[in-house]
Scaffold this active site. Structure first.
Site, PDB file in Angstrom:
ATOM      1  N   SER A   1      63.121  31.511  46.216  1.00 45.98           N
ATOM      2  CA  SER A   1      63.145  30.040  46.637  1.00 45.98           C
ATOM      3  C   SER A   1      62.371  29.841  47.843  1.00 45.98           C
ATOM      4  CB  SER A   1      64.508  30.062  47.111  1.00 45.98           C
ATOM      5  OG  SER A   1      64.841  28.637  47.579  1.00 45.98           O
TER       6      SER A   1
ATOM      7  N   TYR B   1      72.591  32.409  51.889  1.00 47.34           N
ATOM      8  CA  TYR B   1      71.513  32.100  50.809  1.00 47.34           C
ATOM      9  C   TYR B   1      70.182  32.504  51.137  1.00 47.34           C
ATOM     10  CZ  TYR B   1      69.007  29.751  47.153  1.00 47.34           C
ATOM     11  OH  TYR B   1      68.376  29.469  45.841  1.00 47.34           O
TER      12      TYR B   1
HETATM   13  N1  LIG Z   1      68.025  24.420  41.968  1.00 44.90           N
HETATM   14  C1  LIG Z   1      67.193  24.615  43.051  1.00 44.90           C
HETATM   15  O1  LIG Z   1      66.960  23.753  43.743  1.00 44.90           O
HETATM   16  C2  LIG Z   1      66.633  25.858  43.295  1.00 44.90           C
HETATM   17  C3  LIG Z   1      65.484  25.948  44.100  1.00 44.90           C
HETATM   18  C4  LIG Z   1      64.849  27.191  44.232  1.00 44.90           C
HETATM   19  C5  LIG Z   1      65.276  28.380  43.772  1.00 44.90           C
HETATM   20  N2  LIG Z   1      66.351  28.370  42.930  1.00 44.90           N
HETATM   21  C6  LIG Z   1      66.736  29.400  42.184  1.00 44.90           C
HETATM   22  O2  LIG Z   1      66.606  29.239  40.858  1.00 44.90           O
HETATM   23  C7  LIG Z   1      67.605  30.114  39.982  1.00 44.90           C
HETATM   24  C8  LIG Z   1      68.044  29.302  39.004  1.00 44.90           C
HETATM   25  O3  LIG Z   1      69.131  28.569  39.312  1.00 44.90           O
HETATM   26  P1  LIG Z   1      69.509  26.857  39.109  1.00 44.90           P
HETATM   27  O4  LIG Z   1      68.751  25.934  39.707  1.00 44.90           O
HETATM   28  O5  LIG Z   1      68.858  26.866  37.479  1.00 44.90           O
HETATM   29  O6  LIG Z   1      70.973  26.895  38.951  1.00 44.90           O
HETATM   30  P2  LIG Z   1      72.056  26.729  37.902  1.00 44.90           P
HETATM   31  O7  LIG Z   1      71.772  25.516  36.984  1.00 44.90           O
HETATM   32  O8  LIG Z   1      73.333  26.616  38.666  1.00 44.90           O
HETATM   33  O9  LIG Z   1      71.948  27.880  37.047  1.00 44.90           O
HETATM   34  C9  LIG Z   1      72.282  29.258  37.597  1.00 44.90           C
HETATM   35  C10 LIG Z   1      72.163  30.283  36.414  1.00 44.90           C
HETATM   36  O10 LIG Z   1      72.958  31.623  36.967  1.00 44.90           O
HETATM   37  C11 LIG Z   1      73.429  32.150  36.213  1.00 44.90           C
HETATM   38  N3  LIG Z   1      74.347  32.970  37.141  1.00 44.90           N
HETATM   39  C12 LIG Z   1      75.048  32.726  38.342  1.00 44.90           C
HETATM   40  N4  LIG Z   1      75.864  33.562  38.487  1.00 44.90           N
HETATM   41  C13 LIG Z   1      75.772  34.744  37.757  1.00 44.90           C
HETATM   42  C14 LIG Z   1      76.248  36.011  37.431  1.00 44.90           C
HETATM   43  N5  LIG Z   1      76.854  36.518  38.493  1.00 44.90           N
HETATM   44  N6  LIG Z   1      75.810  36.676  36.455  1.00 44.90           N
HETATM   45  C15 LIG Z   1      75.102  36.317  35.556  1.00 44.90           C
HETATM   46  N7  LIG Z   1      74.714  34.919  35.438  1.00 44.90           N
HETATM   47  C16 LIG Z   1      74.740  34.198  36.471  1.00 44.90           C
HETATM   48  C17 LIG Z   1      74.399  30.794  35.705  1.00 44.90           C
HETATM   49  O11 LIG Z   1      75.061  31.405  34.338  1.00 44.90           O
HETATM   50  P3  LIG Z   1      76.673  31.363  34.359  1.00 44.90           P
HETATM   51  O12 LIG Z   1      77.408  30.482  35.156  1.00 44.90           O
HETATM   52  O13 LIG Z   1      76.934  31.115  32.872  1.00 44.90           O
HETATM   53  O14 LIG Z   1      76.938  32.940  34.609  1.00 44.90           O
HETATM   54  C18 LIG Z   1      73.234  29.999  35.178  1.00 44.90           C
HETATM   55  O15 LIG Z   1      72.884  30.028  34.032  1.00 44.90           O
HETATM   56  C19 LIG Z   1      68.479  30.602  41.119  1.00 44.90           C
HETATM   57  O16 LIG Z   1      68.177  31.986  41.449  1.00 44.90           O
HETATM   58  C20 LIG Z   1      68.366  29.827  42.226  1.00 44.90           C
HETATM   59  O17 LIG Z   1      68.692  30.492  43.552  1.00 44.90           O
HETATM   60  C21 LIG Z   1      67.057  27.018  42.672  1.00 44.90           C
END
Ligand SMILES: NC(=O)c1ccc[n+]([C@@H]2O[C@H](COP(=O)([O-])OP(=O)(O)OC[C@H]3O[C@@H](n4cnc5c(N)ncnc54)[C@H](OP(=O)(O)O)[C@@H]3O)[C@@H](O)[C@H]2O)c1
Length: 230
Positions: free
Chosen positions: A132, A145
């Site tokens: 990130s 985080y």
């Molecule tokens: N959204 C942003 O602004 C942003 C910015 C920079 C980086 N990121 C990164 O991008 C990645 C994806 O996030 P997103 O934005 O798509 O968020 P999201 O919509 O909340 O999706 C998160 C995903 O991670 C899975 N997950 C969480 N805990 C888990 C666990 N213990 N075991 C297996 N799966 C798990 C969730 O599935 P389940 O709940 O079904 O397990 C879900 O599929 C993350 O690493 C986040 O830190 C996000």
């Protein structure tokens, strides 16, 4: 890498960015395996979903071994599963901190460790780690985080040097805000259209995967960009 008929694991496949990456890989003809705690809402002959906690080492190892028994190889790993929290450090529960490191950092370690011997055997592969902007810049009220995402950035930085001689690429993606479910449990925040669209971020991930054999995208920093309409 040409993605047709390759085998990829995407963690965090049930929603958000991971779900879009799964859809885009399927469209390229990749066989995709999804890891997340909840079921991934995809019904496709080239998709196989597993429900597990990525922070549980024995669950990751056992599931990975099942995947290998079935497919014999692994070409792509997208370490995407993760979550965040928005609190002052003194208000953060240590159990939450542990859980965040288990998911965001140990999860990356467990799966990557399983995959490397198979990638080394085939002298090719691509590991994409989703860090990130919070992996390179401190953000107020996100210290835990920040710690997890700096760790992912650091591991990626070392690993790309370790694996380059074996024909394996490691790319660290450093996105700014993406409009996903990530912010659902953040007080006072909601996903909005001033954030990046997850489809655009997934496009960038596929661009890295499809880079030519002589080109290695090591870090990709991507941020929202909006032209003001006056
Ligand atoms: N959204 C942003 O602004 C942003 C910015 C920079 C980086 N990121 C990164 O991008 C990645 C994806 O996030 P997103 O934005 O798509 O968020 P999201 O919509 O909340 O999706 C998160 C995903 O991670 C899975 N997950 C969480 N805990 C888990 C666990 N213990 N075991 C297996 N799966 C798990 C969730 O599935 P389940 O709940 O079904 O397990 C879900 O599929 C993350 O690493 C986040 O830190 C996000």
């Amino acid at each position: 890498m040409k993605l047709k008929n390759k085998v990829a694991i995407v963690t965090g496949s049930s929603k958000g960015l991971g779900l879009i990456v799964v859809e885009q890989l399927l469209a390229e003809g990749t066989f995709v395996i999804g890891f997340s705690r909840n079921k991934t809402p995809i019904d496709h002959p080239n998709f196989e979903g597993y429900c597990l906690d990525i922070g549980n080492e024995s669950a990751v190892t056992e599931t990975f071994n099942n995947v290998i028994k079935k497919h014999n190889t692994i070409d792509v790993i997208i370490n995407n599963a993760g979550f965040g929290d928005y609190h002052k450090l003194e208000e953060t529960d240590s159990q939450l901190m542990r859980q965040m490191f288990e998911t965001n950092v140990f999860g990356v370690f467990y799966l990557t460790k399983c995959a490397i011997p198979f990638m080394k055997k085939s002298q090719q592969g691509h590991i994409i780690n989703i860090s990130s902007i919070a992996g390179i810049v401190g953000i107020e009220n996100m210290s835990v985080y920040n710690g997890t995402k700096f760790a992912v950035k650091g591991m990626s930085e070392s690993l790309y040097k370790e694996l380059r001689p074996h024909g394996i690429k490691v790319t660290c993606i450093l996105p700014g805000s993406i409009s996903t479910n990530f912010f659902d449990d953040f007080d006072g925040f909601t996903a909005s259209n001033t954030m990046m669209n997850p489809t655009d971020v997934a496009d960038s991930i596929l661009y890295c995967l499809q880079s030519s054999a002589t080109f290695h995208p090591v870090n990709l920093e991507i941020r929202p960009f909006h032209i003001s309409k006056q």
